[in-house]
Design a protein around this motif. Structure first.
Motif, PDB file in Angstrom:
ATOM      1  N   VAL A  28       0.858  -1.194   0.000  1.00 39.80           N
ATOM      2  CA  VAL A  28       0.000   0.000   0.000  1.00 39.80           C
ATOM      3  C   VAL A  28       0.892   1.241   0.000  1.00 39.80           C
ATOM      4  CG1 VAL A  28      -1.723   1.292   1.301  1.00 39.80           C
ATOM      5  CG2 VAL A  28      -1.875  -1.198   1.178  1.00 39.80           C
ATOM      6  N   PRO A  29       0.625   2.207  -0.858  1.00 39.20           N
ATOM      7  CA  PRO A  29       1.467   3.413  -0.897  1.00 39.20           C
ATOM      8  C   PRO A  29       1.563   4.091   0.476  1.00 39.20           C
ATOM      9  CG  PRO A  29       0.014   3.359  -2.788  1.00 39.20           C
ATOM     10  CD  PRO A  29      -0.419   2.239  -1.892  1.00 39.20           C
ATOM     11  N   SER A  30       2.710   4.699   0.717  1.00 38.52           N
ATOM     12  CA  SER A  30       2.981   5.297   2.018  1.00 38.52           C
ATOM     13  C   SER A  30       1.936   6.336   2.413  1.00 38.52           C
ATOM     14  CB  SER A  30       4.372   5.946   1.989  1.00 38.52           C
ATOM     15  OG  SER A  30       4.635   6.625   3.194  1.00 38.52           O
ATOM     16  N   SER A  31       1.514   7.172   1.459  1.00 39.77           N
ATOM     17  CA  SER A  31       0.554   8.221   1.799  1.00 39.77           C
ATOM     18  C   SER A  31      -0.785   7.634   2.224  1.00 39.77           C
ATOM     19  CB  SER A  31       0.368   9.162   0.608  1.00 39.77           C
ATOM     20  OG  SER A  31      -0.151   8.457  -0.517  1.00 39.77           O
ATOM     21  N   HIS A  32      -1.185   6.527   1.616  1.00 40.28           N
ATOM     22  CA  HIS A  32      -2.449   5.899   1.975  1.00 40.28           C
ATOM     23  C   HIS A  32      -2.347   5.175   3.315  1.00 40.28           C
ATOM     24  CE1 HIS A  32      -4.128   5.902  -2.419  1.00 40.28           C
ATOM     25  NE2 HIS A  32      -4.057   7.105  -1.870  1.00 40.28           N
ATOM     26  N   LEU A  33      -1.168   4.607   3.606  1.00 40.35           N
ATOM     27  CA  LEU A  33      -0.964   4.018   4.932  1.00 40.35           C
ATOM     28  C   LEU A  33      -1.057   5.094   6.010  1.00 40.35           C
ATOM     29  CD1 LEU A  33       1.942   1.415   4.576  1.00 40.35           C
ATOM     30  CD2 LEU A  33      -0.465   0.961   5.100  1.00 40.35           C
ATOM     31  N   SER A  34      -0.515   6.272   5.719  1.00 42.00           N
ATOM     32  CA  SER A  34      -0.586   7.370   6.687  1.00 42.00           C
ATOM     33  C   SER A  34      -2.029   7.766   6.960  1.00 42.00           C
ATOM     34  CB  SER A  34       0.198   8.583   6.168  1.00 42.00           C
ATOM     35  OG  SER A  34       1.575   8.303   6.088  1.00 42.00           O
ATOM     36  N   GLU A  35      -2.830   7.808   5.896  1.00 39.90           N
ATOM     37  CA  GLU A  35      -4.244   8.148   6.075  1.00 39.90           C
ATOM     38  C   GLU A  35      -4.966   7.072   6.887  1.00 39.90           C
ATOM     39  OE1 GLU A  35      -5.757  10.917   5.401  1.00 39.90           O
ATOM     40  OE2 GLU A  35      -4.014  11.824   4.433  1.00 39.90           O
ATOM     41  N   ALA A  36      -4.683   5.812   6.601  1.00 39.60           N
ATOM     42  CA  ALA A  36      -5.328   4.716   7.326  1.00 39.60           C
ATOM     43  C   ALA A  36      -4.929   4.717   8.791  1.00 39.60           C
ATOM     44  CB  ALA A  36      -4.973   3.377   6.675  1.00 39.60           C
ATOM     45  N   LEU A  37      -3.648   4.964   9.072  1.00 41.03           N
ATOM     46  CA  LEU A  37      -3.195   5.009  10.459  1.00 41.03           C
ATOM     47  C   LEU A  37      -3.855   6.166  11.201  1.00 41.03           C
ATOM     48  CD1 LEU A  37      -1.425   4.129  12.814  1.00 41.03           C
ATOM     49  CD2 LEU A  37       0.429   5.498  11.845  1.00 41.03           C
ATOM     50  N   ALA A  38      -3.934   7.320  10.564  1.00 38.46           N
ATOM     51  CA  ALA A  38      -4.590   8.470  11.198  1.00 38.46           C
ATOM     52  C   ALA A  38      -6.030   8.134  11.560  1.00 38.46           C
ATOM     53  CB  ALA A  38      -4.536   9.682  10.271  1.00 38.46           C
ATOM     54  N   ALA A  39      -6.731   7.456  10.664  1.00 36.19           N
ATOM     55  CA  ALA A  39      -8.105   7.040  10.956  1.00 36.19           C
ATOM     56  C   ALA A  39      -8.139   6.074  12.135  1.00 36.19           C
ATOM     57  CB  ALA A  39      -8.729   6.394   9.725  1.00 36.19           C
ATOM     58  N   GLY A  40      -7.164   5.165  12.172  1.00 38.01           N
ATOM     59  CA  GLY A  40      -7.095   4.209  13.282  1.00 38.01           C
ATOM     60  C   GLY A  40      -6.803   4.870  14.616  1.00 38.01           C
ATOM     61  N   LEU A  41      -6.256   6.080  14.572  1.00 28.47           N
ATOM     62  CA  LEU A  41      -5.975   6.834  15.796  1.00 28.47           C
ATOM     63  C   LEU A  41      -7.069   7.862  16.099  1.00 28.47           C
ATOM     64  CD1 LEU A  41      -2.123   7.416  15.343  1.00 28.47           C
ATOM     65  CD2 LEU A  41      -3.252   5.735  16.816  1.00 28.47           C
ATOM     66  N   GLY A  42      -8.136   7.815  15.317  1.00 32.09           N
ATOM     67  CA  GLY A  42      -9.280   8.685  15.590  1.00 32.09           C
ATOM     68  C   GLY A  42      -9.218  10.051  14.953  1.00 32.09           C
ATOM     69  N   CYS A  43      -8.292  10.254  14.004  1.00 30.22           N
ATOM     70  CA  CYS A  43      -8.166  11.546  13.331  1.00 30.22           C
ATOM     71  C   CYS A  43      -8.837  11.487  11.960  1.00 30.22           C
ATOM     72  CB  CYS A  43      -6.692  11.926  13.166  1.00 30.22           C
ATOM     73  SG  CYS A  43      -5.811  12.112  14.731  1.00 30.22           S
ATOM     74  N   ARG A  44      -9.415  12.602  11.535  1.00 30.76           N
ATOM     75  CA  ARG A  44     -10.131  12.616  10.263  1.00 30.76           C
ATOM     76  C   ARG A  44      -9.181  12.434   9.089  1.00 30.76           C
ATOM     77  NH1 ARG A  44     -11.917  16.404   6.634  1.00 30.76           N
ATOM     78  NH2 ARG A  44     -10.904  18.094   7.785  1.00 30.76           N
ATOM     79  N   THR A  45      -7.991  13.054   9.175  1.00 32.64           N
ATOM     80  CA  THR A  45      -6.989  12.947   8.119  1.00 32.64           C
ATOM     81  C   THR A  45      -5.597  12.891   8.745  1.00 32.64           C
ATOM     82  OG1 THR A  45      -6.720  15.346   7.912  1.00 32.64           O
ATOM     83  CG2 THR A  45      -8.410  14.298   6.517  1.00 32.64           C
ATOM     84  N   HIS A  46      -4.635  12.475   7.924  1.00 30.10           N
ATOM     85  CA  HIS A  46      -3.246  12.499   8.372  1.00 30.10           C
ATOM     86  C   HIS A  46      -2.794  13.936   8.627  1.00 30.10           C
ATOM     87  CE1 HIS A  46       0.932  11.472   8.820  1.00 30.10           C
ATOM     88  NE2 HIS A  46       1.286  12.116   7.722  1.00 30.10           N
ATOM     89  N   ALA A  47      -3.299  14.869   7.807  1.00 29.77           N
ATOM     90  CA  ALA A  47      -2.945  16.281   8.003  1.00 29.77           C
ATOM     91  C   ALA A  47      -3.411  16.787   9.366  1.00 29.77           C
ATOM     92  CB  ALA A  47      -3.555  17.131   6.886  1.00 29.77           C
ATOM     93  N   ALA A  48      -4.574  16.312   9.810  1.00 29.16           N
ATOM     94  CA  ALA A  48      -5.075  16.729  11.123  1.00 29.16           C
ATOM     95  C   ALA A  48      -4.174  16.213  12.240  1.00 29.16           C
ATOM     96  CB  ALA A  48      -6.499  16.224  11.319  1.00 29.16           C
ATOM     97  N   LEU A  49      -3.695  14.983  12.100  1.00 26.90           N
ATOM     98  CA  LEU A  49      -2.774  14.429  13.096  1.00 26.90           C
ATOM     99  C   LEU A  49      -1.463  15.207  13.091  1.00 26.90           C
ATOM    100  CD1 LEU A  49      -1.928  12.291  15.160  1.00 26.90           C
ATOM    101  CD2 LEU A  49      -1.367  10.769  13.244  1.00 26.90           C
ATOM    102  N   ARG A  50      -0.953  15.501  11.907  1.00 32.24           N
ATOM    103  CA  ARG A  50       0.293  16.259  11.809  1.00 32.24           C
ATOM    104  C   ARG A  50       0.143  17.650  12.417  1.00 32.24           C
ATOM    105  NH1 ARG A  50       2.602  16.446   5.919  1.00 32.24           N
ATOM    106  NH2 ARG A  50       4.121  17.723   7.047  1.00 32.24           N
TER     107      ARG A  50
END
Length: 244
Positions: A28-50
């Motif tokens: 899975v591309p890195s950017s999509h893994l980042s989005e999936a992980l952010a969702a798994g941590l309860g964040c709407r997007t990876h940008a929101a977590l960052r």
């Protein structure tokens, strides 16, 4: 639900768990893994977590949620890979939230001494939240030992040591005898009136490792007041699994 805290480093390590060799998510591309992980941590997007981590060394998120992570992967077009992924490891599992609560006078006393010592080490900038943040090593050779005040005006002394793999060994002594030099393995009642020791995880998240029999020695007259003290962790979880 117990609080869960991550740093930029722990987000990277958690992402590495998803993409490790042999995982169904490895392609899975890195950017999509980042989005999936952010969702798994309860964040709407990876940008929101960052954004949270851009303004603070730690972000309070949810305990990693396998179902939420898989849903986001499916939305991004990786349903098959998500179905074959077993989920976050048991050490982070939400299933039944099996981490023990602090019931009983001894375990509450241990918890309060640990939290107070970690808070003091953070406030004195001897350590940080990241796995490599062992700043006391930059001080003179007495560093690793530090004094602070436990709630109720109780004099206290702490001792820090690097346990490896991002873990921090923290020991706390109440009513330390003058000029005593602490050992992180304890020295009974020769050096003070109460001794506690434990580990702070800083690799996959930031939490006090709890469970099992607490490493505590405490004079009987101190046990209840220490257990009843109000001590709030500053930017880390007060209970999480032991890391093996």
């Amino acid at each position: 639900m117990r609080p869960f805290f991550v740093t930029s480093a722990s987000v990277r390590h958690l992402k590495g768990l998803l993409a490790r060799p042999g995982s169904s998510l490895a392609t899975v591309p890195s950017s999509h893994l980042s989005e999936a992980l952010a969702a798994g941590l309860g964040c709407r997007t990876h940008a929101a977590l960052r954004a949270q981590l851009a303004t603070s060394p730690v972000a309070e998120v949810i305990v990693p949620d396998t179902a939420a992570c898989k849903r986001r992967l499916a939305e991004l077009g990786y349903s098959h890979a998500a179905a074959r992924w077993p989920g976050f490891p048991d050490m982070l599992a939400r299933r039944g939230d099996p981490i023990p609560t602090y019931k009983g006078t001894r375990v509450r006393a241990w918890r309060n001494m640990m939290i107070a010592g970690i808070n003091a080490a953070l406030a004195q900038r001897l350590v940080g939240y990241g796995p490599e943040d062992n700043w006391w090593c930059d001080h003179d050779d007495s560093a690793g030992q530090f004094d602070f005040e436990f709630p109720g005006g109780i004099p206290a002394r702490g001792c820090l040591s690097d346990a490896g793999f991002g873990e921090l060994r923290v020991s706390v002594l109440l009513y330390p005898k003058k000029d005593v030099r602490m050992s992180d393995t304890g020295s009974g009642f020769r050096d003070g009136s109460a001794f506690a020791s434990g580990w702070l995880e800083r690799n996959l998240g930031v939490w006090l490792q709890a469970g099992g029999r607490p490493m505590l020695e405490c004079r009987q007259h101190l046990l209840t007041p220490v257990a009843d003290a109000v001590v709030t962790p500053q930017g880390f979880g007060d209970r999480g699994r032991f890391m093996m």
